[in-house]
Motif scaffolding. Structure first.
Motif, PDB file in Angstrom:
ATOM      1  N   THR A 108       1.026  -1.334  -0.073  1.00 19.00           N
ATOM      2  CA  THR A 108      -0.124   0.143   0.020  1.00 19.00           C
ATOM      3  C   THR A 108       0.807   1.199  -0.125  1.00 19.00           C
ATOM      4  O   THR A 108       0.716   2.346  -0.678  1.00 19.00           O
ATOM      5  CB  THR A 108      -0.857  -0.053   1.404  1.00 19.00           C
ATOM      6  N   CYS A 109       2.112   1.254   0.780  1.00 22.94           N
ATOM      7  CA  CYS A 109       2.878   2.516   0.974  1.00 22.94           C
ATOM      8  C   CYS A 109       3.669   2.506  -0.284  1.00 22.94           C
ATOM      9  O   CYS A 109       3.897   3.613  -0.843  1.00 22.94           O
ATOM     10  CB  CYS A 109       3.886   2.394   2.024  1.00 22.94           C
ATOM     11  N   SER A 110       3.913   1.240  -0.949  1.00 22.85           N
ATOM     12  CA  SER A 110       4.632   1.674  -2.401  1.00 22.85           C
ATOM     13  C   SER A 110       3.735   2.267  -3.555  1.00 22.85           C
ATOM     14  O   SER A 110       4.211   2.909  -4.405  1.00 22.85           O
ATOM     15  CB  SER A 110       4.987   0.007  -2.694  1.00 22.85           C
ATOM     16  N   VAL A 111       2.565   1.738  -3.479  1.00 28.88           N
ATOM     17  CA  VAL A 111       1.531   2.271  -4.357  1.00 28.88           C
ATOM     18  C   VAL A 111       1.198   3.829  -4.170  1.00 28.88           C
ATOM     19  O   VAL A 111       1.209   4.742  -5.013  1.00 28.88           O
ATOM     20  CB  VAL A 111       0.378   1.534  -4.563  1.00 28.88           C
ATOM     21  N   PHE A 112       1.020   4.111  -2.818  1.00 26.08           N
ATOM     22  CA  PHE A 112       0.664   5.518  -2.615  1.00 26.08           C
ATOM     23  C   PHE A 112       2.004   6.513  -2.868  1.00 26.08           C
ATOM     24  O   PHE A 112       1.815   7.567  -3.189  1.00 26.08           O
ATOM     25  CB  PHE A 112       0.247   5.501  -1.035  1.00 26.08           C
ATOM     26  N   LEU A 113       2.927   6.135  -2.200  1.00 28.39           N
ATOM     27  CA  LEU A 113       4.013   7.040  -1.996  1.00 28.39           C
ATOM     28  C   LEU A 113       5.591   6.789  -2.413  1.00 28.39           C
ATOM     29  O   LEU A 113       6.344   7.512  -2.601  1.00 28.39           O
ATOM     30  CB  LEU A 113       4.493   7.001  -0.411  1.00 28.39           C
TER      31      LEU A 113
END
Length: 189
Positions: free
Chosen positions: A44-49
């Motif tokens: 999730t963090c990879s896709v968001f940020l």
């Protein structure tokens, strides 16, 4: 307030929320060598940020879990490689969610599991380990967490929220981040 400053504050806030969420939900389904919820947060963090924020997020979660929860160094070796590769694969594929999951599986399930052996055998002095001791657990954990992340992010994409979140965070918004249906002529995208 300048737009860049506002975006930076929003990114740091999102990072802090993901770190806090990662620490709180990490005990769910957790056994030594398998922490599926950490993989959900990494992807999730990879896709968001992006990959660098995801690497920072995984490192911070690992340090907090090790210092406050008594988790062994697997909290780091089982997270940082997958977190970075998840973001790198996502960007290289220009927004394909399955590539973010694949990056997590390769980074954690294979690289992280192999790096964990010398760390746990020689630094922590845990006996009875082999090079592939952690691989089945790490792969299972990444597949469980990756599946949950894929479903969650896919739902965000179908509703158009993924593109809005990425745009608000000042990140790259890929064409694949928009809903799967073709936009109408009245849609200003």
């Amino acid at each position: 307030m300048q737009a860049k400053s506002k975006t930076d504050i929003l990114r740091m806030t999102m990072l802090a929320m993901l770190v806090a969420l990662g620490v709180v939900i990490s005990p769910i389904l957790r056994i030594e060598g398998m922490c599926p919820m950490a993989h959900l947060i990494n992807i999730t963090c990879s896709v968001f940020l992006g990959p660098w924020y995801s690497l920072l997020c995984a490192t911070l979660i690992g340090i907090i879990r090790m210092s406050c929860m008594g988790i062994p160094p697997l909290a780091l070796t089982g997270a940082v490689f997958g977190a970075f590769l998840s973001g790198a694969f996502y960007r290289a594929s220009k927004g394909r969610l399955w590539c973010a999951v694949l990056g997590e599986v390769v980074g954690t399930g294979i690289i992280g599991s192999l790096i964990s052996y010398p760390i746990m055998a020689f630094l922590v002095h845990q006996s009875g380990l082999t090079w592939f001791f952690y691989t089945p657990l790490f792969l299972a954990g990444t597949l469980i967490g990756g599946t949950i992340a894929f479903l969650f992010l896919g739902a965000l994409r179908r509703t158009g929220m993924l593109a809005k979140i990425q745009s608000a965070l000042g990140g790259k918004v890929y064409a694949l981040s928009y809903p799967l249906a073709r936009p109408s002529a009245a849609d200003p995208r």
